[in-house]
Every structure is written in C-alpha cells, then in structure tokens.
Design an enzyme around this catalytic site. Sequence first.
Site, short mmCIF file in Angstrom:
data_model
loop_
_atom_site.label_atom_id
_atom_site.label_comp_id
_atom_site.label_asym_id
_atom_site.label_seq_id
_atom_site.Cartn_x
_atom_site.Cartn_y
_atom_site.Cartn_z
N ASP A 137 42.70 52.01 -75.73
CA ASP A 137 42.91 51.82 -77.56
C ASP A 137 44.43 53.15 -77.51
O ASP A 137 44.37 53.30 -78.73
CB ASP A 137 41.66 53.04 -78.06
CG ASP A 137 41.41 52.28 -80.13
OD1 ASP A 137 42.44 51.20 -79.90
OD2 ASP A 137 41.11 53.53 -80.61
N CYS A 191 25.30 34.27 -81.42
CA CYS A 191 25.05 34.75 -82.41
C CYS A 191 24.30 33.39 -83.43
O CYS A 191 22.89 33.86 -84.40
CB CYS A 191 26.27 35.37 -83.88
SG CYS A 191 27.09 37.11 -83.20
N CYS A 194 22.69 33.46 -87.20
CA CYS A 194 21.84 35.01 -87.60
C CYS A 194 23.70 35.21 -88.94
O CYS A 194 25.02 35.13 -88.30
CB CYS A 194 21.67 35.45 -86.79
SG CYS A 194 21.66 37.25 -87.63
N CYS A 197 24.61 40.64 -90.25
CA CYS A 197 25.79 42.03 -90.08
C CYS A 197 26.71 41.32 -91.44
O CYS A 197 26.53 42.34 -92.53
CB CYS A 197 26.73 41.39 -89.22
SG CYS A 197 27.34 40.12 -88.48
N CYS A 201 26.75 44.06 -95.14
CA CYS A 201 27.70 45.19 -95.08
C CYS A 201 27.74 45.87 -96.49
O CYS A 201 27.64 45.35 -97.40
CB CYS A 201 28.86 44.60 -94.97
SG CYS A 201 30.57 45.33 -94.77
N CYS A 244 31.46 53.87 -90.13
CA CYS A 244 29.84 53.13 -90.33
C CYS A 244 29.48 52.20 -89.44
O CYS A 244 30.24 52.02 -88.99
CB CYS A 244 30.11 52.27 -91.61
SG CYS A 244 28.96 51.25 -92.06
N CYS A 247 26.82 47.43 -89.38
CA CYS A 247 26.06 45.40 -88.79
C CYS A 247 26.08 46.26 -87.30
O CYS A 247 25.36 45.42 -87.11
CB CYS A 247 27.97 45.79 -88.71
SG CYS A 247 29.71 46.16 -87.64
N CYS A 251 22.29 44.06 -85.93
CA CYS A 251 22.46 43.26 -85.52
C CYS A 251 21.43 43.36 -84.18
O CYS A 251 20.40 44.67 -83.51
CB CYS A 251 23.02 43.32 -84.15
SG CYS A 251 23.64 42.12 -82.45
#
Length: 347
Positions: A137, A191, A194, A197, A201, A244, A247, A251
Amino acid sequence: MPDLRALADDIKQWSRELGFQQLGIAGVDLAGDEAHLHDWLQRGQHGEMEYMARHGDKRSRPEQLQPGTLRVLSVRMDYGTGEDALAWQTIADSERAYVARYALGRDYHKVMRSRLQKLADRIGAAIGPFGYRVFVDSAPVLERALARNAGLGWIGKNACVINKDAGSWFFLGEIYVDLPLPTDAEASAHCGTCTRCIDICPTQAIIAPNRIDARRCISYLTIELKGSIPEEFRKAIGNRIFGCDDCQLICPWNKFAKRFDEPDFRARNDLDRATLVELFAWTEEQFLQRTEGSAIRRTGYEGWLRNIAVALGNAPRSEETTAALESRREHASEIVREHVEWALART
C-alpha cells in the site's frame, strides 16, 4: 535460468514459513481494471484522494511503475476473524468507540513489508540477483485486481477481495519481479445475488456492485478527509471513529473464515473496548505515544478529536458526554470546535 515451476512452488512454501496465509502469481495485464479506474476518477468518486490520480497509468501498468516487471507475487496475511459478534456489540453500544478491525493492532504496512523483504532475500539467495520491488500500500498499485488475478480471491460487491476459505479479513502485499514465473488461475466471483453489503452500508457508499463513492464512505470520511465531515453523514457515522467494517461483518463468506492469531495485530490500548469519553480525553502527546506504529496515526490528532466529537454527538446525552465536549469547546482547531458545537447542539 532456474526451473521456474519449481521456483514458484518454493516461493509459495517460503511465504507460508514467513507467516503469509497465501501467495499467488499474476501477470501484468490490467486493461479492464484500468478502464474501471479511469471512470471512477472521472466521476470524482475518489473525493480528495488526489494520489489516486497522480501517477497516470502506473497504477494499472506494473511495468511502468517498475521497469522490467513480468510477474507480481501477491500475498495475503489474515488479521483476525471470529470476533464478529463482539464487533457488532461495540457498534451497538453508542458510548463505546468503534475502530476498524485492521487498525486495532500494529500497522500492517510495517509487518508485511519486513516479511516481504525477507521473502525477496530468500529468492535472491536461491537464484542470485534479480529485479524486484516490494509494495505494501506504498505506491500506485492496483492490489485488489492483482490479488484477484493471482487467485487470492474475487473482488466483491463491497470492493473487498473475498476468499472462499478466508473471507475478506486480510491484508494484501506485492513483490513485482522480473522473473517469467508460471501464473495462477484468476479467482472466480461468488457473490451471486447477495446484496447484504450494499444494503447495510450506513451512508450508502456502495452505489453499485464493486463501485464505492469514497465521498460517502465512512472510512474515507474518518481517515482520508482532512476537513469538515459533511453534516448529512454525521448521524450515520454513529460511533465509528476510525474506519468502518459493516460491509465485511455482514458478508456471509466471513462466516467460514478461520482465525489466524497474529500477535502483531492484537488490539492495543484497549481500543476494542474503550469508551468515547476515554479516548476524547487523550492529549496530543498521549495520542502520538499510543498510536506509535499504528495505522491510526494517519488521521492525525485533529482528525481523531473531530471523529470522536461526531460520535459523542450521536451518543446518549449525559453529564459525562456533555462535560467531555465542553472540555474541547475552545480547542485551537477550528475543525474540532465546529464538530464539538454540532455535537453539543444534538440534545
């Protein structure tokens, strides 16, 4: 030239010995992801994160960022699962502070960079000098796309990389190499239909599958944004003072994730149980001391107080919370004063 397939197997084994849960090998073609990135930037959905647009196409073209790059070693390091119920309890207790799970312990950048360097050294010891560069990162890298291409997981609707066995509670890191190693199969998406998430939010920042409007995202608002938090989002922030996790907590794939207890990522300074009033009382010196080697440093002391002031404004009014806010009413920072006044007005 060494036996590349055998070397790839060795590299994966060495990565496990260094504490990574998985390593995959990807090529450097990110054309589809580049188009997605350009569209996201053109729509201004990166907010004030100007660094996302600063390096042209180097983010999506690894060989431009590190000349000679032929492959990317993508690794994942799990930072803890199995505590979802406790996380939900903290979010539900508006007098306590919620800090994103990844930031509770030591800064993952330092942990992973050191281990990735050791992995690069191990490769060099086996084959001799080679071209490489380590990333955690720390430069313009499309790490999620590379992780997907390396088979570590698919990019979910919440834009997190999701692994069928590990969920999404993990960090990513990369080594760009000039070795034509065999690549792994790209991960397929699971996914399905679904939308949990998207639905959960708090600020509706997931505006479409795999499309985050950072300007609405609580992680952006409490960490990346340096000015005033827009009033329209303050109530929805609740007691989330740094990042946060909603999400990810919602899951279904995280139900299957196994926990790897990495000592470096264990909670420090009781941040997994601290109250808002306790943290709001930290002096700048205490903040700097207690966040040394922590990702929380990124928000800065002013941002720390700003975020907690918002959370105190969302907490039940009591003599204790009022006194805490009053103690910062004349703070030197205009940003802090503004958010304190907003909080005090929410009676």
